[in-house]
Design an enzyme around this catalytic site. Structure first.
Site, PDB file in Angstrom:
ATOM      1  N   ARG A  54       0.791  -1.222   0.000  1.00 47.98           N
ATOM      2  CA  ARG A  54       0.000   0.000   0.000  1.00 47.98           C
ATOM      3  C   ARG A  54       0.831   1.283   0.000  1.00 47.98           C
ATOM      4  O   ARG A  54       0.569   2.204  -0.778  1.00 47.98           O
ATOM      5  CB  ARG A  54      -0.930   0.071   1.219  1.00 47.98           C
ATOM      6  CG  ARG A  54      -2.234  -0.634   1.066  1.00 47.98           C
ATOM      7  CD  ARG A  54      -2.669  -1.176   2.393  1.00 47.98           C
ATOM      8  NE  ARG A  54      -1.716  -2.190   2.783  1.00 47.98           N
ATOM      9  CZ  ARG A  54      -1.783  -3.454   2.354  1.00 47.98           C
ATOM     10  NH1 ARG A  54      -2.770  -3.824   1.613  1.00 47.98           N
ATOM     11  NH2 ARG A  54      -0.840  -4.322   2.680  1.00 47.98           N
ATOM     12  N   THR A  55       1.804   1.353   0.896  1.00 53.10           N
ATOM     13  CA  THR A  55       2.521   2.619   1.031  1.00 53.10           C
ATOM     14  C   THR A  55       3.283   2.923  -0.256  1.00 53.10           C
ATOM     15  O   THR A  55       3.189   4.030  -0.810  1.00 53.10           O
ATOM     16  CB  THR A  55       3.464   2.546   2.251  1.00 53.10           C
ATOM     17  OG1 THR A  55       2.726   2.074   3.371  1.00 53.10           O
ATOM     18  CG2 THR A  55       4.061   3.909   2.563  1.00 53.10           C
ATOM     19  N   LYS A  83      26.032  -4.933  -1.525  1.00 48.20           N
ATOM     20  CA  LYS A  83      27.500  -4.815  -1.622  1.00 48.20           C
ATOM     21  C   LYS A  83      28.067  -4.075  -0.424  1.00 48.20           C
ATOM     22  O   LYS A  83      29.258  -3.840  -0.338  1.00 48.20           O
ATOM     23  CB  LYS A  83      27.887  -4.056  -2.892  1.00 48.20           C
ATOM     24  CG  LYS A  83      27.405  -4.680  -4.180  1.00 48.20           C
ATOM     25  CD  LYS A  83      27.815  -3.780  -5.359  1.00 48.20           C
ATOM     26  CE  LYS A  83      26.936  -4.021  -6.563  1.00 48.20           C
ATOM     27  NZ  LYS A  83      27.045  -2.911  -7.539  1.00 48.20           N
ATOM     28  N   ARG A 104      11.149   3.621   3.453  1.00 45.30           N
ATOM     29  CA  ARG A 104      10.792   2.612   4.462  1.00 45.30           C
ATOM     30  C   ARG A 104      12.061   1.826   4.763  1.00 45.30           C
ATOM     31  O   ARG A 104      12.760   1.388   3.846  1.00 45.30           O
ATOM     32  CB  ARG A 104       9.693   1.686   3.974  1.00 45.30           C
ATOM     33  CG  ARG A 104       9.490   0.522   4.945  1.00 45.30           C
ATOM     34  CD  ARG A 104       8.263  -0.274   4.645  1.00 45.30           C
ATOM     35  NE  ARG A 104       7.063   0.490   4.940  1.00 45.30           N
ATOM     36  CZ  ARG A 104       5.831  -0.015   4.873  1.00 45.30           C
ATOM     37  NH1 ARG A 104       5.666  -1.275   4.539  1.00 45.30           N
ATOM     38  NH2 ARG A 104       4.782   0.729   5.149  1.00 45.30           N
ATOM     39  N   HIS A 132       5.062   5.907  11.521  1.00 40.27           N
ATOM     40  CA  HIS A 132       4.505   5.750  10.160  1.00 40.27           C
ATOM     41  C   HIS A 132       3.544   6.929   9.946  1.00 40.27           C
ATOM     42  O   HIS A 132       2.330   6.752   9.829  1.00 40.27           O
ATOM     43  CB  HIS A 132       3.787   4.405  10.072  1.00 40.27           C
ATOM     44  CG  HIS A 132       3.530   3.912   8.670  1.00 40.27           C
ATOM     45  ND1 HIS A 132       3.658   4.703   7.538  1.00 40.27           N
ATOM     46  CD2 HIS A 132       3.145   2.674   8.216  1.00 40.27           C
ATOM     47  CE1 HIS A 132       3.353   3.990   6.471  1.00 40.27           C
ATOM     48  NE2 HIS A 132       3.046   2.762   6.853  1.00 40.27           N
TER      49      HIS A 132
HETATM   50  N1   CP Z   1      -0.285   0.064   5.776  1.00 38.72           N
HETATM   51  C1   CP Z   1       0.897  -0.238   5.248  1.00 38.72           C
HETATM   52  O1   CP Z   1       1.939   0.337   5.626  1.00 38.72           O
HETATM   53  O2   CP Z   1       0.868  -1.228   4.314  1.00 38.72           O
HETATM   54  P1   CP Z   1       2.106  -1.747   3.477  1.00 38.72           P
HETATM   55  O3   CP Z   1       3.062  -2.412   4.475  1.00 38.72           O
HETATM   56  O4   CP Z   1       1.562  -2.689   2.472  1.00 38.72           O
HETATM   57  O5   CP Z   1       2.795  -0.552   2.869  1.00 38.72           O
END
Ligand code: CP
Length: 311
Positions: A54-55, A83, A104, A132
């Site tokens: 999603r993100t 590496k 991320r 988040h």
């Molecule tokens: N909600 C969320 O962070 O989903 P993903 O891990 O799929 O990005």
């Protein structure tokens, strides 16, 4: 507005409300009903060192719906991280290639580190068990769309409150809008003490319990979370709490009619699919709202104003 979005502390309440207001105006663009190339010529770096559906996809959708483009790190195993390239060096490259970056990373604090290394804006898409904040923006948007307000709601945060970064960021934001919070988890997965202390020192109204079913009739929002298997140091410890909360449609008989169930997704077994067709389910709308929330954020961070009137 700060250069980066690393935690919800980077946004004032006024900035949050302004982002949500812009997000609402961008709904026709996110749905593909209108084309509004506000970010034409802008390039987003999607730097995902941990799995995401999603993100990553909603950042990409948001940028492309606004006429911009995206480069992805791709599979970490195919990148020069294998590496031995440091995060610092990788992000210094990205700083030259792109106009804005979503990051991320499994390490808590990585987004702050990247933000300090780069001149472009860094948006934290999840740093280990830390924060988040872009998820929180879409969560707040979903709640505001439903209730027409953020203030004064009663919200249960359920599941893995220890490792779940979504609930760390969301609890912080909701307390700033005077929501009552119920933290529901087994003792091993309780909200970290430093977060509870920080929230209570700022006047948050918090109840802590292990009893999900007793809370159902009281709340406006139930925010379910997945047990974060990947953050457990030991498989046996995970096995003790796996599947501890599994909501089913029959559990909702005493719920308020307007109560909504949210989940940042992916779900494993926290929400039985028989809830999907009830009036309470909002998790797929919530995931869609990630597009408008991230559109709104990128416009703000890139200094692009959304035109007045209907977009
Ligand atoms: N909600 C969320 O962070 O989903 P993903 O891990 O799929 O990005």
């Amino acid at each position: 507005m700060n250069k980066d979005l690393i935690t919800m502390d980077d946004l004032t309440n006024e900035e949050i409300l302004s982002l949500l207001n812009d997000a609402e105006r961008l709904l026709p663009v996110a749905r593909g009903e209108k084309y509004l190339p506000l970010l034409q010529g802008k390039l987003l770096a999607n730097m995902f060192f941990e799995p995401s559906t999603r993100t990553r996809m909603s950042f990409e959708t948001a940028m492309k719906r606004l006429g911009g483009d995206v480069v992805n790190l791709g599979d970490v195993k195919s990148s020069s991280a294998v590496k031995g390239e440091t995060l610092y060096d990788t992000m210094r490259m990205v700083d030259g290639y792109c106009d804005i970056a979503a990051l991320r990373h499994p390490r808590q604090g990585a987004a702050q580190y990247a933000g300090d290394a780069c001149s472009i804006s860094i948006m934290n898409g999840g740093d280990g068990a830390g924060h988040h904040p872009t998820q929180t923006l879409l969560d707040l948007f979903t709640i505001q769309q439903e209730f027409g307000k953020l203030d004064g709601l009663k919200v249960a945060l359920v599941g893995d409150l220890r490792y779940g970064r979504t609930v760390h960021s969301l609890s912080h934001a909701l307390s700033r809008f005077n929501c009552e919070l119920i933290f529901i988890s087994p003792a091993q997965l309780s909200m970290p003490d430093e977060i509870v202390e920080d929230l209570t020192s700022h006047g948050a109204n918090i109840m802590i319990t292990e009893d999900l079913y007793g809370a159902i009739p009281e709340v406006d929002v139930i925010y379910m979370t997945r047990i974060q298997k990947e953050r457990f140091p030991d498989e046996d410890e995970y096995a003790k709490v796996a599947g501890i909360y599994c909501l089913e449609a029959s559990d909702l008989a005493g719920a308020k009619g307007e109560m909504i169930i949210m989940h940042p997704l992916p779900r494993v077994n926290e929400i039985n699919p028989d809830i999907d067709s009830t009036r309470h389910a909002r998790y797929f709308e919530q995931a869609f709202n990630g597009v408008v929330a991230r559109m709104s954020l990128m416009c703000k961070l890139l200094g692009v104003t959304i035109p007045g009137g209907d977009v």
